[in-house]
Write a protein that holds these residues in place. Structure first.
Motif: not given
Length: 764
Positions: A350, A353-354, A356-359, A363
Motif C-alpha cells: 500500500t 503504491e501511494r 508512486g501517486n504522490v502529487e 501526501e
C-alpha cells in the motif's frame, strides 16, 4: 303661472281622451286651434269654461246637463261620463296652494253625479272657484272669450259694464266674500226673526210658570232638605256599616290566609319529619362504602405483588447487560509470525503504491506516518519473538441483536411497573376518599337524628298554633254575620225612604249625631204632610223654560252682533271694490284709447262714468258674469236709487258718431276688441281663450289684431280658436281639429317654428 296641459275625455265631440300640450308657451305665447266648421273646435273653449266652474248650460251651448257628455254616433256608443282636467304650472304660487303643479278636474256622470278634484283629491265647487278667483281665473272673468261675448260689451248696460270692469280690477275674491256675507246676513236675519218670535211666545208662559213655581218652591225646598238629611244620615250609617263589614271581612280573609299558610307549613314539617326518619335509619351507604374499601384493598395488594415481580425481572435483565472481561494467551510460533509478516507485506504494498501517486508534500507527510506505523509494528513483532506466548485481555459484550431485545424487554418492564404504580396510587386515593365519605355519612347521620328531634318539636308547636287560629277564625265569622244581618235591615230602609241603591250613597267623612239627625227628619216629614202634595214637574218646567228663554235671549243678542259684523264686512268689501275699481277704470280708460287708436289707425275713444237710476236695490244684474251689484256706489248726496255706470264713446277716424249704434259690424268688433285688450293689459290673466273673436275682421284689421295679440302674449298665454290666417301666423303651436264620419273630434299638432319655407317639417 301658465296653462301646461288640457286633457279632455268624453266631453261633447271629444269621445276619446285628447291632450293639448301648451308647455312650449310657458312664458306667454299663442297657440292656434284650427279646423273646419262643425269639427268641434269651440268644444275646447267650452271644456275650459266648464272645468273652471261654469254652471250655465246656455253659456255651454246646451239645454241639459247630459249634453256635455258624448251622445254617441252611428259608429260609437254614447259614453257614461265626461272629464276635463286643466294642468297649471304654479311655480310662482299664484294659485294659493303649496304645489308647483296644480291639476283642476271636473267630472260629470249620466246618473247626475259630479266630481271636482284638485290634484286628485276631492273638493267642492266652492273651493275651486275660490282658488281660481285668487289667481285671476274664473267662469265670469275673461279667460274664455267668444265672439258673442266681445260684442256683448257694447250691448251691455252701463251697470253691466261696471261689473265687467270690477272683474278686470281683480276684485272677484272681494265680491265672492261680499256675496257670502250678504247671504249670511239674510240667513241671520231670518234666524233672528224666528228667535224673536219664540221669545214673544215664551214670555207669557214663563210668567205663569213663575207664579206656580213660587208657590211650590217652599214645599220643594222642604223636600230637598229632608232628602238631603236622609242622604247624610243613611250615607253615614251605610258608610259605617260598610266600613265595619269591610274591616271584619278583611280580618276574616287575613285569618283564612294565615290558617292556610300555617297548614301548609305543618304539612311541610310533617313531610320533612318523615324524610328525616327514613334518612336516620338508613345505614346502607356506610355499608356499601366499607365493602368498597375491602374490595379496593384486595386489588391494591395484588398490584403490590405484581410490582415486586416486575422489579426482580428488571434486576435480572440489567445484570445480563453488564460486559465481561476475558484474559487470553496466544503462543508466538511460526503461524503467528507468518500472520504478522503477511500484514506487514500488505502495508508495504500500500505504501509503495501511494508513493508512486504522490502529487504534493502533504501526501508525502502522510506516507511518512504510515512508514513509522509499519516500523513500530515490526519492532513489536521483534519483541514478541523472544517470548514464548503473548497475553491479551478481551471484554466480552452481548451481541447487538440481544442488546436490542434486552432494551425492548426493559422498556416493557419499566412501563408495566409505572402503570402498576399509578394504579396503586389511584387505589390508595380511592380508599382515602371512601374513608372520608364514611366519616361524612356518619356525621350526616348524627345531624339527621338531631334534625328529626327538632322537627318533632316544631310539629307539636304548629299543631297548637293551628288550633288557636281556627278558634279565632270562627269568632270572626260570627261577628261578620251579625253585621251583615244589621246591614240588610239598613238596605231595606234606604230603598223604602230614598228609592235608591245603597251603593249610590256618598259620605264626606264627617261624624253625624244619629239621634239629632233622626229628630230633624221626623220634624220635616210632619211639615211636608201639612203642606200637602207638590208636583215637582212645575218647578222643573219653570227652570227649563227659564233656561230656554235665557238661551233665546242670548241667541238674539249674538245674532244681532253677527249682523253688525257681517255689515262691517260688506262695507269693507265695498270700500276695497270701490278703490280697486277706480284704479282699474283709470288704467283701462287709457289703454282703451291706446288700443283703439292703434287698431283703427287714429280716431278717438274714451270711457266715462255716468249716474244711472237703479229701480231695484240689490238686484241681480243680467250682465255677462251674472254678479249682483248693490247700491254701493250711490252719489255723495245719498240718493240710494242712483248708481255709477260706465258709458263707451268711440269715433273712428274721419267719422262723426254720436253713439255706438251708428258703428258698422266691423267697427263694433274692433271697438270691443280694443276694450278687451285694454282690460287684459291692465290685469293680464294667466291665460285667455279667444274663440273666433276676429271672425268679422278684414285682412288689414286682422293684421292689426295679430300685432296687438303678439304684444300681449308676452304677459298672457293665448289659445286662439280661429280661421284667420294672420292669427295662425302669430302662433308658435298649431292644433288642427278634424271630425270623421264617426262624429268624434280628433287632434293634430304642429310646431310652426319647425316648418320650413317649403312647408316641410325640420328638426323633428
Amino acid at each position: 303661472m301658465y296653462l301646461k296641459k288640457l286633457e279632455i275625455s268624453g266631453f261633447k265631440s271629444f269621445a276619446n281622451k285628447t291632450v293639448l300640450d301648451f308647455s312650449s308657451d310657458r312664458k306667454g305665447g299663442i297657440t292656434a286651434v284650427v279646423g273646419p266648421n262643425g269639427s268641434g273646435k269651440s268644444n275646447i273653449a267650452d271644456a275650459i269654461r266648464w272645468a273652471i266652474g261654469e254652471q250655465s248650460l246656455k253659456n255651454l251651448r246646451g239645454r241639459k246637463s247630459e249634453d256635455v257628455i258624448f251622445a254617441g254616433s252611428s259608429k260609437k256608443a254614447r259614453l257614461g261620463n265626461a272629464s276635463v282636467t286643466l294642468h297649471f304650472d304654479n311655480a310662482d304660487k299664484r294659485i294659493p296652494l303649496e304645489f308647483s303643479e296644480v291639476a283642476i278636474t271636473r267630472k260629470f256622470f249620466r246618473s247626475g253625479e259630479s266630481e271636482y278634484l284638485i290634484n286628485g283629491s276631492r273638493a267642492r265647487l266652492l273651493d275651486i272657484v275660490d282658488v281660481l278667483a285668487k289667481s285671476g281665473i274664473g267662469k265670469d272673468s275673461y279667460c274664455v272669450i267668444t265672439q258673442g261675448m266681445s260684442d256683448a260689451i257694447l250691448n251691455a248696460t252701463p251697470l253691466e259694464r261696471r261689473g265687467i270692469f270690477e272683474d278686470a280690477a281683480g276684485v272677484k275674491q272681494y265680491q265672492i266674500e261680499k256675496d257670502r256675507s250678504l247671504r249670511k246676513m239674510n240667513s241671520t236675519k231670518d234666524n233672528l226673526i224666528r228667535v224673536d218670535g219664540l221669545i214673544l211666545e215664551i214670555e207669557p208662559h214663563l210668567k205663569n210658570l213663575k207664579r206656580q213655581a213660587e208657590r211650590a218652591s217652599q214645599g220643594k225646598e222642604m223636600a230637598e232638605t229632608l232628602r238631603k238629611k236622609q242622604l247624610q244620615l243613611f250615607g253615614f250609617l251605610w258608610h259605617r256599616f260598610d266600613s265595619e263589614r269591610l274591616k271584619l271581612a278583611q280580618e276574616r280573609d287575613a285569618l283564612v290566609r294565615k290558617l292556610a299558610a300555617a297548614e301548609a307549613q305543618s304539612e311541610a314539617i310533617d313531610q320533612s319529619l318523615s324524610n328525616e326518619s327514613i334518612r336516620a335509619e338508613d345505614q346502607g351507604a356506610i355499608d356499601a362504602l366499607e365493602k368498597a374499601i375491602r374490595d379496593v384493598r384486595i386489588q391494591l395488594n395484588g398490584r403490590e405483588r405484581e410490582i415486586a415481580i416486575v422489579e426482580g425481572r428488571i434486576q435480572v435483565e440489567r445484570e445480563r447487560r453488564v460486559p465481561k472481561e476475558v484474559v487470553q494467551s496466544t503462543p508466538v510460533d511460526l503461524a503467528y509470525v507468518r500472520t504478522r509478516l503477511a500484514e506487514f507485506r500488505k502495508d508495504q504494498e500500500t505504501l509503495i503504491e501511494r508513493l508512486g501517486n504522490v502529487e504534493d508534500l502533504s501526501e508525502l507527510q502522510d506516507l511518512k506516518e504510515l512508514a513509522r506505523v509499519i516500523q513500530t509494528r515490526m519492532f513489536e513483532l521483534h519483541e514478541d519473538a523472544g517470548k514464548g506466548a503473548v497475553v491479551t485481555k478481551q471484554t466480552i459484550t452481548l451481541p447487538k441483536e440481544e442488546l436490542e431485545a434486552s432494551d425492548s424487554r426493559l422498556a416493557e418492564l419499566e412501563a408495566r411497573k409505572t402503570a402498576l404504580t399509578k394504579e396503586g396510587i389511584a387505589l390508595r386515593k380511592e380508599i382515602a376518599e371512601s374513608e372520608s365519605a364514611i366519616a361524612g355519612e356518619r356525621e350526616k347521620s348524627r345531624l339527621s337524628r338531631e334534625k328529626f328531634f327538632e322537627l318533632e318539636r316544631q310539629a307539636r308547636a304548629k299543631q297548637h298554633e293551628l288550633s288557636v287560629l281556627k278558634d279565632t277564625l270562627n269568632e270572626s265569622k260570627v261577628r261578620l254575620a251579625r253585621v251583615e244581618v244589621r246591614e240588610e235591615d239598613l238596605v231595606a230602609e234606604i230603598k223604602e225612604e230614598l228609592a235608591m241603591e245603597p251603593a249610590q250613597l256618598t259620605h264626606d267623612g264627617q261624624e253625624i249625631d244619629k239621634e239629632v239627625m233622626e229628630r230633624d227628619i221626623a220634624r220635616l216629614k210632619v211639615v211636608l204632610e201639612q203642606i200637602g202634595n207638590i208636583d215637582p214637574l212645575i218647578v222643573d218646567e219653570y227652570v227649563e223654560t227659564e233656561k230656554r228663554y235665557g238661551f233665546l235671549t242670548q241667541e238674539s243678542s249674538d245674532l244681532k252682533k253677527a249682523m253688525e259684523a257681517l255689515q262691517q264686512v260688506v262695507r269693507e268689501m265695498d270700500e276695497k271694490i270701490r278703490k280697486e275699481f277706480d284704479t282699474a277704470f283709470g288704467t283701462i280708460s287709457k289703454e282703451f284709447e291706446h288700443y283703439f287708436s292703434l287698431i283703427f289707425g287714429g280716431g278717438k275713444a274714451e270711457l266715462a262714468k255716468i249716474r244711472v237710476e237703479s229701480r231695484i236695490k240689490n238686484q241681480e244684474s243680467n250682465s255677462l258674469n251674472g254678479a249682483a251689484y248693490e247700491d254701493d256706489m250711490s252719489d255723495e248726496e245719498g240718493e240710494g236709487s242712483m248708481q255709477t255706470g260706465i258709458e263707451i264713446f268711440a269715433c273712428p277716424p274721419g267719422k262723426r258718431i254720436a253713439n255706438l249704434a251708428m258703428l258698422s259690424g266691423g267697427e263694433r268688433s274692433l271697438t270691443s276688441l280694443a276694450l278687451l285688450f285694454a282690460i287684459i293689459s291692465h290685469n293680464p290673466p294667466p291665460f285667455a281663450v279667444l274663440d273666433e273673436v276676429e271672425a268679422a275682421l278684414d285682412e288689414a284689421n286682422s293684421r292689426r289684431f295679430s300685432r296687438v295679440l303678439q304684444e300681449l302674449s308676452h304677459h298672457t298665454q293665448f289659445v286662439a280658436i280661429t280661421h284667420n290666417r294672420e292669427t295662425m301666423r302669430q302662433a308658435s303651436l298649431l292644433y288642427g281639429v278634424t271630425m270623421g264620419d264617426d262624429g268624434i273630434s280628433k287632434l293634430l299638432s304642429v310646431r310652426l317654428d319647425q316648418v320650413a319655407d317649403d312647408g316641410k317639417l325640420v328638426g323633428a
